[in-house]
Scaffold this motif. Sequence first.
Motif, PDB file in Angstrom:
ATOM      1  N   HIS A 115       4.001  -1.768  13.966  1.00  0.00           N
ATOM      2  CA  HIS A 115       3.309  -2.812  13.194  1.00  0.00           C
ATOM      3  C   HIS A 115       2.076  -2.270  12.474  1.00  0.00           C
ATOM      4  N   VAL A 116       1.466  -1.195  13.001  1.00  0.00           N
ATOM      5  CA  VAL A 116       0.263  -0.672  12.341  1.00  0.00           C
ATOM      6  C   VAL A 116       0.575  -0.198  10.926  1.00  0.00           C
ATOM      7  N   GLN A 117       1.821   0.263  10.679  1.00  0.00           N
ATOM      8  CA  GLN A 117       2.169   0.669   9.326  1.00  0.00           C
ATOM      9  C   GLN A 117       2.278  -0.545   8.403  1.00  0.00           C
ATOM     10  N   LEU A 118       2.687  -1.675   8.951  1.00  0.00           N
ATOM     11  CA  LEU A 118       2.708  -2.906   8.162  1.00  0.00           C
ATOM     12  C   LEU A 118       1.278  -3.342   7.835  1.00  0.00           C
ATOM     13  N   TYR A 119       0.360  -3.188   8.796  1.00  0.00           N
ATOM     14  CA  TYR A 119      -1.048  -3.497   8.512  1.00  0.00           C
ATOM     15  C   TYR A 119      -1.569  -2.600   7.384  1.00  0.00           C
ATOM     16  N   SER A 120      -1.157  -1.337   7.408  1.00  0.00           N
ATOM     17  CA  SER A 120      -1.566  -0.412   6.352  1.00  0.00           C
ATOM     18  C   SER A 120      -1.067  -0.895   5.001  1.00  0.00           C
ATOM     19  N   ARG A 121       0.186  -1.363   4.962  1.00  0.00           N
ATOM     20  CA  ARG A 121       0.735  -1.858   3.698  1.00  0.00           C
ATOM     21  C   ARG A 121      -0.044  -3.084   3.221  1.00  0.00           C
ATOM     22  N   PHE A 122      -0.398  -3.974   4.136  1.00  0.00           N
ATOM     23  CA  PHE A 122      -1.197  -5.144   3.777  1.00  0.00           C
ATOM     24  C   PHE A 122      -2.513  -4.730   3.134  1.00  0.00           C
ATOM     25  N   MET A 123      -3.207  -3.774   3.755  1.00  0.00           N
ATOM     26  CA  MET A 123      -4.519  -3.376   3.240  1.00  0.00           C
ATOM     27  C   MET A 123      -4.402  -2.695   1.883  1.00  0.00           C
ATOM     28  N   HIS A 124      -3.335  -1.931   1.689  1.00  0.00           N
ATOM     29  CA  HIS A 124      -3.129  -1.337   0.376  1.00  0.00           C
ATOM     30  C   HIS A 124      -2.824  -2.410  -0.672  1.00  0.00           C
ATOM     31  N   GLN A 153     -13.817  -1.589   0.244  1.00  0.00           N
ATOM     32  CA  GLN A 153     -13.847  -2.301   1.524  1.00  0.00           C
ATOM     33  C   GLN A 153     -12.518  -2.137   2.255  1.00  0.00           C
ATOM     34  N   TRP A 154     -11.411  -2.286   1.537  1.00  0.00           N
ATOM     35  CA  TRP A 154     -10.110  -2.178   2.203  1.00  0.00           C
ATOM     36  C   TRP A 154      -9.780  -0.741   2.557  1.00  0.00           C
ATOM     37  N   LEU A 155     -10.222   0.202   1.750  1.00  0.00           N
ATOM     38  CA  LEU A 155     -10.019   1.603   2.115  1.00  0.00           C
ATOM     39  C   LEU A 155     -10.826   1.950   3.364  1.00  0.00           C
ATOM     40  N   ALA A 156     -12.034   1.397   3.462  1.00  0.00           N
ATOM     41  CA  ALA A 156     -12.837   1.617   4.665  1.00  0.00           C
ATOM     42  C   ALA A 156     -12.155   1.013   5.892  1.00  0.00           C
ATOM     43  N   GLN A 157     -11.530  -0.155   5.711  1.00  0.00           N
ATOM     44  CA  GLN A 157     -10.834  -0.783   6.832  1.00  0.00           C
ATOM     45  C   GLN A 157      -9.639   0.038   7.293  1.00  0.00           C
ATOM     46  N   LEU A 158      -9.004   0.738   6.371  1.00  0.00           N
ATOM     47  CA  LEU A 158      -7.920   1.634   6.773  1.00  0.00           C
ATOM     48  C   LEU A 158      -8.437   2.720   7.713  1.00  0.00           C
ATOM     49  N   ARG A 159      -9.624   3.224   7.421  1.00  0.00           N
ATOM     50  CA  ARG A 159     -10.221   4.239   8.295  1.00  0.00           C
ATOM     51  C   ARG A 159     -10.567   3.636   9.650  1.00  0.00           C
ATOM     52  N   VAL A 160     -11.057   2.396   9.650  1.00  0.00           N
ATOM     53  CA  VAL A 160     -11.362   1.730  10.913  1.00  0.00           C
ATOM     54  C   VAL A 160     -10.089   1.557  11.741  1.00  0.00           C
ATOM     55  N   LEU A 161      -9.013   1.108  11.088  1.00  0.00           N
ATOM     56  CA  LEU A 161      -7.743   0.939  11.791  1.00  0.00           C
ATOM     57  C   LEU A 161      -7.237   2.270  12.332  1.00  0.00           C
TER      58      LEU A 161
END
Length: 744
Positions: free
Chosen positions: A548-557, A574-582
């Motif tokens: 599911h984490v890859q789906l979260y990545s797709r959402f943020m992109h 902001q969303w790129l930063a959240q990818l780093r947090v994830l």
Amino acid sequence: MPRARVCPSAGALRVPALALAVLLVQASSALPTGTGSLARPAVLRRAGRQATAPARTEEQRLSLRGGGPPVIPLVLAAGAAAGITLKFNEGLREKVVDFLQGMNIELPGMDGGGHGNLRRVDAIRKKLEQKVERTPLKEGYDLRNGTWAYEVEKIEPGCLLLASPDTFRFAGQRQILDQSVVLLVRHGVSGSSGFIINRPTAFTVGDVTKKLTHFAANPLFVGGDLGEGVYMIHGFDGVANSTEVSEGIYYGGSEEGMAMVESGKGTPGDFRFFFKYTAWAPGQLEAEMQAGCWCPVRSSLDLVLKPRVYQGLQVAQYHKVFWHQVLRTLGGRFLNISDETIQKEELERRKLEEWIDVLNDGGANVTVENHEEIELGAIAIATVMEEVPVNEIEQVHLKIAEISNKIKEALTGKETRENMLKALSAVFFSDFKLKNKDIDMLEENSAPGKVLIHEVVKTGEGSALALSPLYIACAKNLGVNLRATNCTAQMAKPFDFLVRWDDKKEGELKEPPIFVNLADDGKVLSYVEALDVLPESSSPLDLNPVPHVQLYSRFMHRLADISSRMGAEQGVLQWLAQLRVLQGAINTRLLITEKEQIGDMTGNILESLGPTLQNAEGLPVSISDLQGKYVGIYFSAQWCAPCKAFTPKLIQTYKHVTETLGKPFEIVFVSSDRSQEAFDQYFGEMPWLALPFQQQDRRMQTGARLAVDSIPKLVLLNPDGTLLSLDGRDLISQDPEGATFPWA
């Protein structure tokens, strides 16, 4: 580009002159104007200490040089996780990069055709050819007394360069410059170079070189990402083979420095050491200055020559603390920048803790791969930009329960897998309207909120991607564990979205997988039918399930892409930063899982390596071939400097023990390299066996079982595979000839 090195004759540590290099391609950013166009931000005007500035936006307050957010040298890449690295949606990546590169700030190395803007470089070079005169200190400042710093307009050797917040967070290999403080050592027509002075390591000088015996216990700092040498700076005038950087700062002269320590004229603490350096091609630093990436300051010598020690702080956090210390020493508007950055980092820390809890399924103590509570992840994404009312979050859970109960009432318990999914799709898409046309996607592009789970529940409609967490969550309540497939979105039609059900028992597939196309009202597909949804250029591997984490990545992109279409640059960042947090949360959960899985180290440890190894020719070798031999499991990597220092010694010992002494001894290399290419190159130097690089799970399991927390590490095993010693590196270093074989 020539490499930095230790001068073998004099021991002087010198940074070589850089040849003209291709300028780094960088993405740029700017603030949108009221008409929707993207204009270059105005430069903050200063008038000495009484600097005044026009009213600034939130983004402008975070630029050290003022006037707008700095140029972002953007590379969309997350740090490698121990087993799971977020894959990036290539289509969205290109769109985001296009957005950030489409601004009006023109940099050397970037013109309309993507080639070097040599006219601009030549213009900057001509300015550099003018004779450089050192700027005197401001009245009332003493280099050797007190702790102080002030901003300057001119960059010259001896000044410190402070990286603007977030400038290098997404800069690929240049991420090492994030929140860095760089001592500029050289600046001229051939380029610029210096040392990052606020990135300590866990190593000492003695760990990487035996030449500097008097400084073996000195802490070693990472000076940059170029070269391979160890470099020294100090504050002593007249040291042989040293070079003056500016008044009170010198680099090189290591042999004379050791003589000074031996004679009592200096102490080891008077000298600082750096592994590698950082550098800029001609004109590159000036371009980065103009873009707001750096702020030059003059400072007291103690900030440069006396490394700070922060008791109880992890090494990885040192650079942040020192960066903030310099900002607060500068005072004035820099205090606000420090405060705002700290607040932002605190929010990210809290989000990191939230993601760790989400990936743990709220306390179920699962692995990242087995994380099922997808609605928790979707809610975590929804709360990135703003608080979501509690009642709206409750409505998400209630809606999932409502749909699940409807489906359960309609099922008899004797349905086939296909019929169960058809029943799920029928009920689900009677409650939610699917928006799967191109025009609907364009509407979504104008409002990021339409992708978020609580908004989808409120409106009762969404794209296939927006609906996917709700659909998967409802299926989970029925005992059906669905997984998204290709999260890089390479589908025949851009709005197609497939999820997959693998009916497993004890890890084995009972029946072939079946698929659901959420962009076609939940149509159930066979494996062959699902292949038709992929474009011709795709591989059947694109139908493999992903966590599911890859789906979260797709959402943020997707959200970053929507922000870029709206011209909302800060939303993109902001969303790129959240990818780093994830990614950080993923890494943390994996480390926790590894510690939980550490065994008692009894029994046959060789079993962790699996049935097959490989030899130097790449041919398979059975693990049974190690029976009757003492075995060393060698955890190492090409990028690790202490590893590269120890490996040649281990090779000599291995050959002497096995060939000269004829002892039953074998070594198995377990790599921590970051790519197959690096593994092949490093293993090519070794005469023993290796665990194949592709067997990542085996590498993780073996390292976890043996509690490997640093490299190089050599674990010695008895002929029956049981543990002999965890300290093989120290034992062999003490007896490289193998006189006491097997050393323990």
